[in-house]
Design an enzyme around this catalytic site. Structure first.
Site, mmCIF file in Angstrom:
data_model
loop_
_atom_site.group_PDB
_atom_site.id
_atom_site.type_symbol
_atom_site.label_atom_id
_atom_site.label_comp_id
_atom_site.label_asym_id
_atom_site.label_seq_id
_atom_site.Cartn_x
_atom_site.Cartn_y
_atom_site.Cartn_z
ATOM 1 C CB CYS A 5 -0.971 -0.044 1.167
ATOM 2 S SG CYS A 5 -2.024 -1.512 1.035
ATOM 3 C CG HIS A 48 -0.867 4.787 4.970
ATOM 4 N ND1 HIS A 48 -1.057 4.366 3.667
ATOM 5 C CD2 HIS A 48 -0.992 3.673 5.738
ATOM 6 C CE1 HIS A 48 -1.269 3.065 3.650
ATOM 7 N NE2 HIS A 48 -1.234 2.601 4.889
ATOM 8 C CG HIS A 66 -6.195 1.045 2.135
ATOM 9 N ND1 HIS A 66 -5.452 1.483 1.066
ATOM 10 C CD2 HIS A 66 -5.317 0.506 3.021
ATOM 11 C CE1 HIS A 66 -4.176 1.221 1.287
ATOM 12 N NE2 HIS A 66 -4.070 0.629 2.459
#
Lengths: 87, 416
Positions: free
Chosen positions: B167, B305, B341
């Protein structure tokens, strides 16, 4: 299935694998590749669809029979003679 | 490095293309971020009850034929859409671009799970007869697939590759493009990140087994970074791709310049498969600042994040607190609270959604933040409502991933 029903089955397969093509004026005597965008991977889709739908195993040496609609129907007719047509 | 070399090493963003659960253009994404609109909805997946996800609604047929959509992958369609949008936005006379000097660099969290799951599902209808396994499986699942589909769409004959970076991938795609431009390997980079992850049940089931999959009666409130009511991750699909050029090239063709990438860093925790490490994260942020020649006080917006897992939120917020402890006015926001996400696309979408702040001076919010976790040692989070800042000159974008991969990008408002 009768030849005309087999032709419709193949036409339906072509419509799925080449959805951008207009198949209304497909010439049964002319090679598929000469009248529509159809590469080797698309061609394998025809073989795969027939395998999935009717358990027809087409050996590679017989691929030459699948060049035109006419030759395809002619090749498939004995293989699908005992298969019921799609509802 | 000579002054000329330094000048030539300045890399700028000249075109943007994206798709997200709240917009298929930068204008729409930005508008919905400022309006506080969530893009999380209920979503059907195989083998398990409906899940919550961020789903994109871009028109794949804008740049692909139906046959190309059928033959390729969802990640490929996302990449083709975003890349074409970026190239068009950048105003290239595409037919006259030296396309052997263009590179495509796309970050991915994973690729191939969707296509493999689809094939296993398909042969399951045939008693697991492998003779009906698709001949399209390999070209769909090679790791370069999304970038390769872009080259097919745009006729790019320069290099292409995907960057597997969990990610952290969105930032990693930009960094790869920047480095290839500085090395002189290419003259234009099509760079960013993409994800199709919502189309495999496995990612949901795995997070569920990890007790890290978000749930909420109201999908729009499911993704809650930094909030005590968080229940985990909402998975999303999406993509964000930029055209990157060397500054002199961009100026020579009169390009619009969204911003300049002035700092970047990547490092590794080397501690755990899934648990993040605040120390390595803060080191990564500090390295990016050092390379940019900036101090924490120079940063106006931090795009965090945070995924809304307890330990992830606490580790990142602790890393940010360590770096920005003397900068109470920095605006820290979070895009996942809106869209979930987006995995390989997350860092890229999150950065780009903040870029318009260079013009409007607004830090979009972190929504769904009703009760700040007392273990989150931050006072600078922009909670629920956008914040008007005096000016925005520098944006720092965090993007972290499993196996302890960290990435940070700093983009500065373009100045001569």
């Amino acid at each position: 299935m009768a030849p005309e029903q087999i032709r419709q089955v193949v036409l339906d397969i072509l419509a799925r694998i080449a959805p951008d093509e207009d198949l209304s004026d497909l010439d049964d005597a002319i090679a598929f590749r000469d009248q529509m965008e159809l590469d080797s991977m698309d061609f394998l889709d025809i073989v795969m669809e027939l395998r999935k739908m009717y358990r027809v195993q087409i050996p590679e040496e017989d691929y030459e029979n699948l060049v035109t609609m006419a030759s395809t129907v002619s090749y498939l007719t004995p293989l699908l003679k005992d298969v019921d047509s799609p509802a | 490095m000579t002054n000329a070399e330094m000048y030539n090493s300045r890399i700028v963003i000249t075109g943007v293309g994206l798709t997200s659960p709240i917009g298929d253009s930068l204008t729409d994404l930005r508008g919905n971020l400022l309006a506080g609109k969530s893009g999380v909805t209920e979503f059907e997946t195989r083998y398990m009850p409906p899940v919550l996800a961020g789903v994109c609604h871009f028109d794949a047929l804008k740049y692909q034929k139906r046959k190309e959509v059928r033959r390729g992958t969802r990640a490929g369609s996302i990449a083709v859409y975003c890349a074409n949008e970026a190239v068009n936005d950048a105003g290239f006379d595409w037919e006259n671009v030296a396309r052997d000097r263009v590179g495509v660099y796309l970050g991915i969290t994973e690729h191939g799970n969707v296509e493999t799951e689809n094939e296993i599902y398909e042969i399951g209808k045939f008693g697991y007869d492998t003779s009906v396994w698709s001949h399209h499986h390999n070209p769909r699942t090679v790791a370069n697939n999304p970038a390769g589909e872009v080259t097919l769409s745009l006729g790019v004959t320069g290099p292409h590759l995907t960057v597997g970076a969990a990610c952290a991938a969105g930032n990693a795609g930009f960094i790869q493009g920047l480095q290839m431009l500085r090395l002189g390997e290419v003259d234009m980079a099509i760079a960013g990140g993409v994800s199709e992850s919502i189309h495999t049940f496995g990612i949901f089931a795995s997070f569920k087994s990890q007790n890290a999959l978000a749930h909420h009666d109201d999908p729009t409130k499911a993704c809650r970074p930094f909030d005590t009511g968080r229940t985990g991750i909402v998975v999303a699909e999406g993509g964000a791709i930029c055209t990157l050029e060397r500054l002199p090239d961009a100026l020579a063709r009169g390009a619009k310049i969204y911003g300049e990438i002035v700092g970047h860093a990547m490092n590794s925790d080397a501690t755990d498969f899934v648990l993040p490490d605040r120390n390595r994260q803060s080191q990564c942020i500090e390295l990016a600042l050092k390379r940019a020649g900036l101090t924490p006080q120079d940063i106006d917006i931090v795009s965090s994040h945070a995924t809304a897992t307890e330990q992830g939120d606490i580790e990142e917020s602790s890393a940010l607190a360590a770096v920005f402890k003397d900068h109470p006015n920095v605006a820290i926001n979070n895009t996942k609270s809106f869209i979930g996400h987006a995995m390989g696309a997350a860092g890229a979408i999150e950065l780009l959604g903040n870029i318009p702040a260079f013009d409007d001076g607004i830090a979009h919010a972190t929504i769904n933040l009703d009760h700040l976790d007392p273990n989150v040692p931050l006072t600078q989070i922009v909670a629920n409502e956008p914040r008007q800042l005096d000016s925005v000159d520098c944006i720092l974008n965090n993007s972290f991933g499993m196996l302890g991969i960290n990435s940070v990008l700093i983009v500065k408002k373009y100045q001569d």
